[in-house]
Every structure is written in structure tokens, then in C-alpha cells.
Scaffold this motif. Sequence first.
Motif, mmCIF file in Angstrom:
data_model
loop_
_atom_site.group_PDB
_atom_site.id
_atom_site.type_symbol
_atom_site.label_atom_id
_atom_site.label_comp_id
_atom_site.label_asym_id
_atom_site.label_seq_id
_atom_site.Cartn_x
_atom_site.Cartn_y
_atom_site.Cartn_z
ATOM 1 N N THR A 16 -57.788 127.138 5.987
ATOM 2 C CA THR A 16 -56.646 127.163 5.245
ATOM 3 C C THR A 16 -56.713 125.853 4.077
ATOM 4 N N THR A 67 -54.787 124.109 0.761
ATOM 5 C CA THR A 67 -53.291 123.941 0.157
ATOM 6 C C THR A 67 -53.734 124.088 -1.357
ATOM 7 N N TYR A 83 -55.033 135.135 1.507
ATOM 8 C CA TYR A 83 -53.459 135.598 1.287
ATOM 9 C C TYR A 83 -52.740 134.348 1.465
ATOM 10 N N GLU A 114 -49.697 132.286 2.511
ATOM 11 C CA GLU A 114 -48.807 132.350 3.615
ATOM 12 C C GLU A 114 -47.267 132.496 3.197
ATOM 13 N N SER A 141 -43.278 132.561 2.794
ATOM 14 C CA SER A 141 -42.221 131.628 2.884
ATOM 15 C C SER A 141 -41.176 132.253 3.802
ATOM 16 N N ARG A 148 -43.129 141.138 4.805
ATOM 17 C CA ARG A 148 -43.884 141.607 6.100
ATOM 18 C C ARG A 148 -43.722 142.996 6.570
#
Length: 216
Positions: free
Chosen positions: A148, A150, A191, A193, A195, A202
Motif C-alpha cells: 500500500t 499513501t 485502486y 481505498e 472512504s 461498493r
Amino acid sequence: MHSYPCIMTEPLQPREVRDVEELRALAHPMRQRILRRVREAGPATATTLARDLGENSGIMSYHLRLLAEHDFVREVAGRGQGRERWWEVSPEPVWIPREGLSVEAQAEVSGLRQPFWTDDLEGFERFRAARRDMGEWGRGTWVSGRTTLTLTREEAVRFIADQQDLIGRYQRETGDAPADTRTVVFRFLVYPEPSPGDDAARENPYLPPYSGGMPR
């Protein structure tokens, strides 16, 4: 998407596919099997495909004509005798945009998602089972992991573009591959994540699959 271990000076440009008829031609399960077989094993005729995929040659010819009509496969020039025709996958990478698709196109795309992942996972398991018998090809040529980052949105877009540029540098047409090459499969899932306020996203059943091209 398939790539080979060489560097080209001019990467092949991705081809955008959003037309309903093109997506319908691409999404059919048997045509997906045909494309996968030709990518992995090289040019084939309707007869060899019928043998490998357990169908009759007439059905294979029908599917090949539809794929050729939309330029997903092309005839191999100078190969074949009489009515025999050899087919190869067209070299341009294909990508399906995430946005701007009609409802009909979204419905066709939704059927592409699961087979892509299932086939790739099965292929990876076959590799894991066989890699001890693959000599040097079984060592240092594969990776499996999860990372992951940022990022800002601009950084994420640039990361994907850089990734696609790198892959493009290694692409070549199948007929140009030296004898010591193998098909190497790349599958990426990138992709952001969601919020807490993005729950509705989703539930969207029509999110297109990653198709090997740059999303827009």
C-alpha cells in the motif's frame, strides 16, 4: 495482457474498447478462451483450436471471424495453404475505460471481471506446482505480494501511467520473439481505498475489470 522480455524503442499504444458490439465480441467465454490460447501458445488454426478447446472447427471459425471483425485477432500473413488460415492476437494492448460507458456496454463489461481473475489464479497455481521443474525460469522470475502507498490523486495517476509505460517498453509481437522466450503474465490491481462516505461505490455491479490498459 502479455509481454515478452525485450525492449522496444516505440511502445505499442493501448487501444480503447468501449463500443457495445466490440465488448460483446470480447466478453464471450469461448472467445476469451480462444484469445488466451493464442496468446499463450502462439498462432493457431480453427482446427488446432477445436482440438485444444474441445469444440468443432466450424464453431471455432465462427468465433475467429467475429474476433477478426473487431480486430482482436488477425490472420498471419504468408502462413497456411489452400483454405487453411492461421490466426494470431492483434498486438495492441486493450483497455476498457472505467467511465463514460453506456448501460449496455457496462452490462457486457461486467461479465468479463470474474473469468479474468479465475484464469490468472489458476495459471499461477499451475506455475507454482511446476516451477521446480522449470530450471532457471522457476527462480527469480515471479513475484506475489501486497503493498500500500499513501499518494495524492495526481501521484496515483502518474504511478499508473509510469507502470504502463514500463510495460510498453517490453512489449513485442509474438512473431518477433527469440526461441528462448516464454510468455510472462502480468496482473495488476491498483485502486484507492474507499472512504466511509463512498459506500455506494461498493455496490456498483458494473465496475469494469482491469484490462491491461491505462484507465481514464
